[in-house]
Structures are given as C-alpha cells and as structure tokens.
Write a protein that holds these residues in place. Structure first.
Motif, PDB file in Angstrom:
ATOM      1  N   VAL A  95      18.494  19.230  52.724  1.00  8.72           N
ATOM      2  CA  VAL A  95      19.752  18.498  52.525  1.00  8.72           C
ATOM      3  C   VAL A  95      19.550  17.433  51.457  1.00  8.72           C
ATOM      4  N   TYR A  96      18.478  16.655  51.594  1.00  7.99           N
ATOM      5  CA  TYR A  96      18.119  15.698  50.559  1.00  7.99           C
ATOM      6  C   TYR A  96      17.235  16.406  49.557  1.00  7.99           C
ATOM      7  N   LYS A  97      17.707  16.477  48.331  1.00  7.76           N
ATOM      8  CA  LYS A  97      17.031  17.241  47.293  1.00  7.76           C
ATOM      9  C   LYS A  97      16.397  16.362  46.221  1.00  7.76           C
ATOM     10  N   GLY A  98      16.639  15.058  46.286  1.00  4.04           N
ATOM     11  CA  GLY A  98      16.106  14.233  45.218  1.00  4.04           C
ATOM     12  C   GLY A  98      16.172  12.755  45.491  1.00  4.04           C
ATOM     13  N   PHE A  99      15.813  11.994  44.449  1.00  2.00           N
ATOM     14  CA  PHE A  99      15.831  10.540  44.495  1.00  2.00           C
ATOM     15  C   PHE A  99      16.936  10.018  43.597  1.00  2.00           C
ATOM     16  N   SER A 100      17.383   8.824  43.892  1.00  2.00           N
ATOM     17  CA  SER A 100      18.341   8.122  43.052  1.00  2.00           C
ATOM     18  C   SER A 100      17.963   6.656  43.032  1.00  2.00           C
ATOM     19  N   VAL A 101      17.924   6.076  41.845  1.00  2.00           N
ATOM     20  CA  VAL A 101      17.651   4.651  41.745  1.00  2.00           C
ATOM     21  C   VAL A 101      18.970   3.898  41.798  1.00  2.00           C
ATOM     22  N   GLY A 102      18.921   2.739  42.433  1.00  2.00           N
ATOM     23  CA  GLY A 102      20.093   1.879  42.511  1.00  2.00           C
ATOM     24  C   GLY A 102      19.742   0.490  42.034  1.00  2.00           C
ATOM     25  N   GLY A 103      20.660  -0.110  41.347  1.00  2.00           N
ATOM     26  CA  GLY A 103      20.412  -1.454  40.855  1.00  2.00           C
ATOM     27  C   GLY A 103      21.527  -1.901  39.953  1.00  2.00           C
ATOM     28  N   LYS A 104      21.201  -2.786  39.059  1.00  2.00           N
ATOM     29  CA  LYS A 104      22.199  -3.348  38.161  1.00  2.00           C
ATOM     30  C   LYS A 104      21.695  -3.295  36.724  1.00  2.00           C
ATOM     31  N   SER A 105      22.560  -2.827  35.838  1.00  2.00           N
ATOM     32  CA  SER A 105      22.262  -2.824  34.417  1.00  2.00           C
ATOM     33  C   SER A 105      22.367  -4.254  33.898  1.00  2.00           C
ATOM     34  N   LEU A 106      21.303  -4.731  33.254  1.00  2.00           N
ATOM     35  CA  LEU A 106      21.297  -6.087  32.701  1.00  2.00           C
ATOM     36  C   LEU A 106      21.447  -6.093  31.181  1.00  2.00           C
TER      37      LEU A 106
END
Length: 149
Positions: A95-106
């Motif tokens: 079901v989970y096939k990958g990673f995703s990064v989360g954050g803020k563009s500076l």
C-alpha cells in the motif's frame, strides 16, 4: 513560500527488522512540477535528523524513525524503522510504495527549490518522483513467497 511534498518510491524492505530503504529526495522533476536540489535537501538534513520522524501520508501520526540519511550522487538515501503495526502492514502489502518529504520552501531559483526546511518524511501510497521503485523484500520466509531481488 510553498509547502513541499515530493514523493519517492521505496527501494528495499527488511521485514525482520521492520526497515524500509529508499531515496527521500532526488533532483527528479516531481508530479507537482518541482525539483528539490541535492544541496537544499543535504543542507536541511541536520535539523531534520534531530527528530528524524517518519510519518504516514503527511499526517501528524509518527509511525517510525529515520535511522540514517546518506547523500550520494543521486540524492539522499534513507533507512527508516517502522514501529507502528498498521503502517508496517501497509508497507508489507504494498500500500505504501514510497517516501515523501514535507517541509517549507525557503528559496527558489529557476523553478528549483534551493533552500528548504525539512520537517518530516512520510511513507506514502503514491510517490511522484519517478526515479526509484521497490526493488526487494528481505524476509525470512518461504522463497516461493518472496519477491525477486
């Protein structure tokens, strides 16, 4: 400033240790039309690794911890331990096939994110970054039930 969510498929899974391996970020154009530069993600790593949280689907639910994050020529390759039973079941079932990064563009330049604040890495069901796929399961099970390496 924009919120960043870049998705990357898992590379390898070690079932006995509940470890998942793959790229957290590469410089591939993602489905949101963004590129996070290698330098931006590397510069953001020390602050992220203070907490090293692994979430699921960018929710506030922490399901594991990033044990290592290693830059290479392609991007940043991570090893994550999944401690949540439900999230681990989703990893094992694909079901989970990958990673995703989360954050803020500076900072951005020429459509590329050149500086960011990395606040989390999530397990996700639909990674957008095309450069990585699940390669193998590492399990102590019947060989007929294992996926090829």
């Amino acid at each position: 400033m924009n919120i960043i969510k870049a998705y990357i498929p898992l590379q390898k899974i070690d079932e006995e240790q509940r470890m998942v391996y793959g790229y957290a970020s590469t410089e591939a154009l993602d489905s949101q039309g963004e590129v996070i530069t290698r330098a931006a993600i590397i510069d953001a790593l020390p602050d992220y690794m203070r907490f090293a949280n692994i979430r699921e689907m960018h929710t506030m639910s922490s399901v594991g911890v990033c044990k290592s994050a290693e830059p290479d020529e392609q991007g940043v390759y991570i090893a994550a331990k999944v401690v949540d039973d439900a999230a681990w079941a989703k990893v094992k079932e694909g079901v989970y096939k990958g990673f995703s990064v989360g954050g803020k563009s500076l900072a951005k330049s020429d459509g590329q994110i050149t500086k960011m604040r990395l606040t989390e890495i999530s397990l996700v069901d639909r990674p957008a970054n095309p450069e990585c796929v699940i390669d193998a399961w590492k399990v102590d099970a019947d060989p007929a039930e294992q996926q090829p390496e």
